[in-house]
Design an enzyme around this catalytic site. Structure first.
Site, PDB file in Angstrom:
ATOM      1  N   CYS A 112       0.849  -1.059  -0.007  1.00 45.23           N
ATOM      2  CA  CYS A 112      -0.111   0.008  -0.047  1.00 45.23           C
ATOM      3  C   CYS A 112       0.809   1.216   0.066  1.00 45.23           C
ATOM      4  O   CYS A 112       1.715   1.281  -0.993  1.00 45.23           O
ATOM      5  CB  CYS A 112      -0.995  -0.102   1.136  1.00 45.23           C
ATOM      6  SG  CYS A 112      -2.187   0.976   0.978  1.00 45.23           S
ATOM      7  N   HIS A 113       1.023   1.883   1.151  1.00 45.72           N
ATOM      8  CA  HIS A 113       1.747   3.112   1.156  1.00 45.72           C
ATOM      9  C   HIS A 113       3.008   2.952   1.633  1.00 45.72           C
ATOM     10  O   HIS A 113       3.922   3.793   1.739  1.00 45.72           O
ATOM     11  CB  HIS A 113       1.023   4.273   2.078  1.00 45.72           C
ATOM     12  CG  HIS A 113      -0.183   5.260   1.243  1.00 45.72           C
ATOM     13  ND1 HIS A 113      -1.254   4.628   1.246  1.00 45.72           N
ATOM     14  CD2 HIS A 113      -0.231   6.152   1.071  1.00 45.72           C
ATOM     15  CE1 HIS A 113      -2.110   5.268   0.489  1.00 45.72           C
ATOM     16  NE2 HIS A 113      -1.494   6.123   0.137  1.00 45.72           N
TER      17      HIS A 113
END
Length: 185
Positions: A112-113
């Site tokens: 994800c991030h």
């Protein structure tokens, strides 16, 4: 997957605001495969997860970033969420710790991030990666080749886009962590 990671120590670096499922599910997969995991944070005590749209559970910190050495670990996991990776990438000790994994060829998994922290290392040139779609330009600007796939592996660097990708992410993460160090390039 059982016991592929027996005897391996895995560093998991987070701070408050990590996407909870991106910590709990990969951590569970690593431990089920025999790994010892350490939750490493910026502060002692506990860190709080983010559960999709609101604060989640609290998790006990095993070690602080100031008291760890990359040499003591076989691999690194960077969960996502927006807040945690944004804080981690601004912390020099975290960036140095993560850089040591990238330089040594030890496997690194980020979802994800999570790749935000990898960008700060300056070591993504030529790497094929994925992430949450909003990091696409950031990763391209860091020299990575961004692709939209559920999981991407590039020489021991494992990346995925979002919580829906966790099953594929966990499978590749355990495989790559079991393989161990890759020759840095």
């Amino acid at each position: 997957m059982a016991n592929n990671l027996q005897g391996k120590k895995i560093a998991i670096v987070v701070t408050d605001g990590f996407e909870q499922v991106e910590l709990t599910e990969p951590k569970k997969a690593l431990e089920e495969a025999g790994a010892e995991t350490h939750l490493i944070a910026l502060k002692e005590g506990e860190v709080k997860g983010w559960n999709h749209t609101d604060w989640g559970d609290k998790f006990k910190v095993d070690k602080t970033i100031g008291n760890v050495n990359a040499d003591d670990y076989n691999a690194l996991l960077l969960p996502g969420g927006v807040m945690s990776p944004d804080k981690l990438r601004a912390n020099e000790q975290v960036v140095n710790f993560v850089s040591q994994f990238m330089e040594s060829g030890k496997p690194v998994a980020a979802i994800c991030h999570g790749p935000w922290t990898l960008i700060e290392t300056g070591k993504l040139q030529g790497k094929k990666m994925t992430s949450y779609h909003t990091l696409k330009t950031d990763l391209k600007n860091a020299g990575a080749e961004w692709v939209d796939q559920e999981v991407v592996v590039d020489n021991g660097l494992i990346t995925s886009r979002k919580p829906d990708d966790i099953p594929a992410f966990n499978k590749k993460m355990v495989e790559e962590f079991a393989e161990g160090r890759h020759e840095p390039r």
